[in-house]
Write a protein that holds these residues in place. Structure first.
Motif, PDB file in Angstrom:
ATOM      1  N   SER A   1      -0.981   2.831  13.231  1.00  0.00           N
ATOM      2  CA  SER A   1       0.050   1.848  13.568  1.00  0.00           C
ATOM      3  C   SER A   1       0.645   1.191  12.329  1.00  0.00           C
ATOM      4  O   SER A   1       1.742   0.646  12.383  1.00  0.00           O
ATOM      5  N   SER A   2      -0.048   1.244  11.227  1.00  0.00           N
ATOM      6  CA  SER A   2       0.423   0.604   9.998  1.00  0.00           C
ATOM      7  C   SER A   2       0.822   1.607   8.927  1.00  0.00           C
ATOM      8  O   SER A   2       0.897   1.264   7.751  1.00  0.00           O
ATOM      9  N   SER A   3       1.095   2.827   9.295  1.00  0.00           N
ATOM     10  CA  SER A   3       1.350   3.865   8.286  1.00  0.00           C
ATOM     11  C   SER A   3       2.612   3.579   7.467  1.00  0.00           C
ATOM     12  O   SER A   3       2.642   3.830   6.264  1.00  0.00           O
ATOM     13  N   LEU A   4       3.650   3.041   8.095  1.00  0.00           N
ATOM     14  CA  LEU A   4       4.869   2.739   7.348  1.00  0.00           C
ATOM     15  C   LEU A   4       4.625   1.611   6.343  1.00  0.00           C
ATOM     16  O   LEU A   4       5.049   1.699   5.184  1.00  0.00           O
TER      17      LEU A   4
ATOM     18  N   TYR B   1       4.831   1.632   2.174  1.00  0.00           N
ATOM     19  CA  TYR B   1       5.537   0.648   1.345  1.00  0.00           C
ATOM     20  C   TYR B   1       4.614   0.056   0.284  1.00  0.00           C
ATOM     21  O   TYR B   1       5.024  -0.140  -0.863  1.00  0.00           O
ATOM     22  N   LEU B   2       3.394  -0.254   0.660  1.00  0.00           N
ATOM     23  CA  LEU B   2       2.456  -0.822  -0.310  1.00  0.00           C
ATOM     24  C   LEU B   2       2.169   0.165  -1.435  1.00  0.00           C
ATOM     25  O   LEU B   2       2.044  -0.229  -2.600  1.00  0.00           O
ATOM     26  N   LYS B   3       2.068   1.447  -1.100  1.00  0.00           N
ATOM     27  CA  LYS B   3       1.844   2.456  -2.141  1.00  0.00           C
ATOM     28  C   LYS B   3       3.056   2.549  -3.070  1.00  0.00           C
ATOM     29  O   LYS B   3       2.900   2.753  -4.275  1.00  0.00           O
ATOM     30  N   MET B   4       4.256   2.405  -2.506  1.00  0.00           N
ATOM     31  CA  MET B   4       5.459   2.440  -3.341  1.00  0.00           C
ATOM     32  C   MET B   4       5.505   1.254  -4.296  1.00  0.00           C
ATOM     33  O   MET B   4       6.026   1.363  -5.405  1.00  0.00           O
ATOM     34  N   PHE B   5       4.966   0.106  -3.876  1.00  0.00           N
ATOM     35  CA  PHE B   5       4.960  -1.070  -4.730  1.00  0.00           C
ATOM     36  C   PHE B   5       3.802  -1.077  -5.724  1.00  0.00           C
ATOM     37  O   PHE B   5       3.655  -2.019  -6.492  1.00  0.00           O
TER      38      PHE B   5
END
Length: 84
Positions: A9-12, A16-20
């Motif tokens: 449920s939190s994959s998106l 985003y956290l990985k991109m940051f």
């Protein structure tokens, strides 16, 4: 199963956290840290309740019979079935 549901449920948001620039350990602590604590606390508090409720249900179910049955609940089997 609960962990899988949380992560799906939190994959998106995780992407985003990985991109940051967050690392995997940081993401795990954000999403799984609190839920693991709550899950373990629920299991620890639920086992005594489960044992007492099984004893009461068996007492009510067997009260209609004309005999004596003693309900013996092995605590090890309750713990194993609660964890698995």
């Amino acid at each position: 199963m609960l962990t899988k549901l949380i992560l799906e449920s939190s994959s998106l948001n995780i992407a985003y956290l990985k991109m940051f620039g967050y690392r995997t350990e940081g993401i795990k602590s954000i999403y799984l840290g609190g839920s693991i604590f709550v899950l373990l606390l629920t299991i620890a508090l639920g086992i005594p309740f489960e044992i007492k409720s099984l004893e009461y249900i068996s007492l009510v179910a067997m009260s209609k019979l004309s005999g004596y049955f003693e309900m013996i609940v092995d605590k090890k089997s309750i713990i194993v079935t609660s964890i698995v």
